[in-house]
Design a protein around this motif. Sequence first.
Motif, PDB file in Angstrom:
ATOM      1  N   ASP A 188       0.830  -1.212   0.000  1.00 41.89           N
ATOM      2  CA  ASP A 188       0.000   0.000   0.000  1.00 41.89           C
ATOM      3  C   ASP A 188       0.863   1.260   0.000  1.00 41.89           C
ATOM      4  O   ASP A 188       0.528   2.247  -0.640  1.00 41.89           O
ATOM      5  N   ASN A 192      -0.001   2.040  -3.689  1.00 36.48           N
ATOM      6  CA  ASN A 192      -1.259   2.771  -3.540  1.00 36.48           C
ATOM      7  C   ASN A 192      -1.081   4.120  -2.847  1.00 36.48           C
ATOM      8  O   ASN A 192      -1.992   4.938  -2.850  1.00 36.48           O
ATOM      9  N   ASN A 194      -1.317   5.050   0.036  1.00 33.89           N
ATOM     10  CA  ASN A 194      -2.426   5.402   0.940  1.00 33.89           C
ATOM     11  C   ASN A 194      -2.126   5.037   2.397  1.00 33.89           C
ATOM     12  O   ASN A 194      -3.040   4.891   3.200  1.00 33.89           O
ATOM     13  N   MET A 195      -0.838   4.917   2.726  1.00 30.23           N
ATOM     14  CA  MET A 195      -0.453   4.647   4.114  1.00 30.23           C
ATOM     15  C   MET A 195       0.389   5.814   4.603  1.00 30.23           C
ATOM     16  O   MET A 195       1.372   6.176   3.950  1.00 30.23           O
TER      17      MET A 195
END
Length: 233
Positions: A188, A192, A194-195
């Motif tokens: 992630d 992504n 998104n962390m």
Amino acid sequence: MEKTLVVILTLLTASGILTQKDMDGKVFLMPRETSTSYVRLYPMRNGPIANLTVCLKCHTELARTYSLFSLATANKYNDFLMFHYTNRFSIYVGNQQLFFNIPSTAELRSICVSWGSLSGEVVLWINGNPYPRKIIMKGYRVNSNPIIIIGQEQDSYGGGFDAAQSFVGEISDLHMWDRVLSSQDLMDVLYNSNMSGNVINWQNLTYETKGEVLVLPQLCKLNYKPDCCNIPT
Ligand SMILES: *[C@@H]1O[C@H](CO)[C@@H](O)[C@H](O)[C@H]1NC(C)=O
Ligand SMILES: *[C@@H]1O[C@H](CO)[C@@H](O)[C@H](O)[C@H]1NC(C)=O
Ligand SMILES: *[C@@H]1O[C@H](CO)[C@@H](O)[C@H](O)[C@H]1NC(C)=O
């Protein structure tokens, strides 16, 4: 992808300008070899730290040794340090050092390092590739009240810089957690984005720059995919 600034909190201090902002899509550029230019990052938690993960992206053409992430505490100047030698990458925990053999290249790199006190296990990921794990400082805790600096390597608590160990280039997407991230979490982080770190969060970064450090928009590899800055591709 481009987010507006969530917060701009600027406090004048005696020594510099403390800034708090969303650095998403931005990089720090350290354009020159100096012993005076750096960024101090202010963590949201002060430790002690039994488990940690640090992720960042870096882009440099340096072919010498340099510091990527220098965390010093009052009695241990290399309490946690990510340091690059030619063809070797070094991690220090509690002043103890270990090495990973890595190829030397000038490509944009995403680097994640985790260390867990219980087993002493260090995991190094470069562009999503894990290296053979190593063990260091089992049972240790990184001390409280760290001074965290990128761009220079600390040989004292907040100082002792050497131009020959300075970083020249771009650093971005730096996050730190007080836990060991799983492989799924790292997916992630890398793919992504998104962390966010709970100790240092690039999307809500409190920092102070000294000397010549520029905040610039990230440059992505030109290709047909819009989300090209997520590496590895
Ligand atoms: C951003 O960081 C500041 C200082 O560490 C903290 O007080 C604030 O709650 C954070 N904001 C968000 C949106 O996480
Ligand atoms: C550190 O991680 C280990 C293993 O996951 C866990 O047992 C321990 O409670 C953690 N320590 C802290 C202080 O979070
Ligand atoms: C991040 O995005 C992935 C893929 O969309 C999703 O599976 C994951 O749950 C997200 N993680 C977080 C922490 O939001």
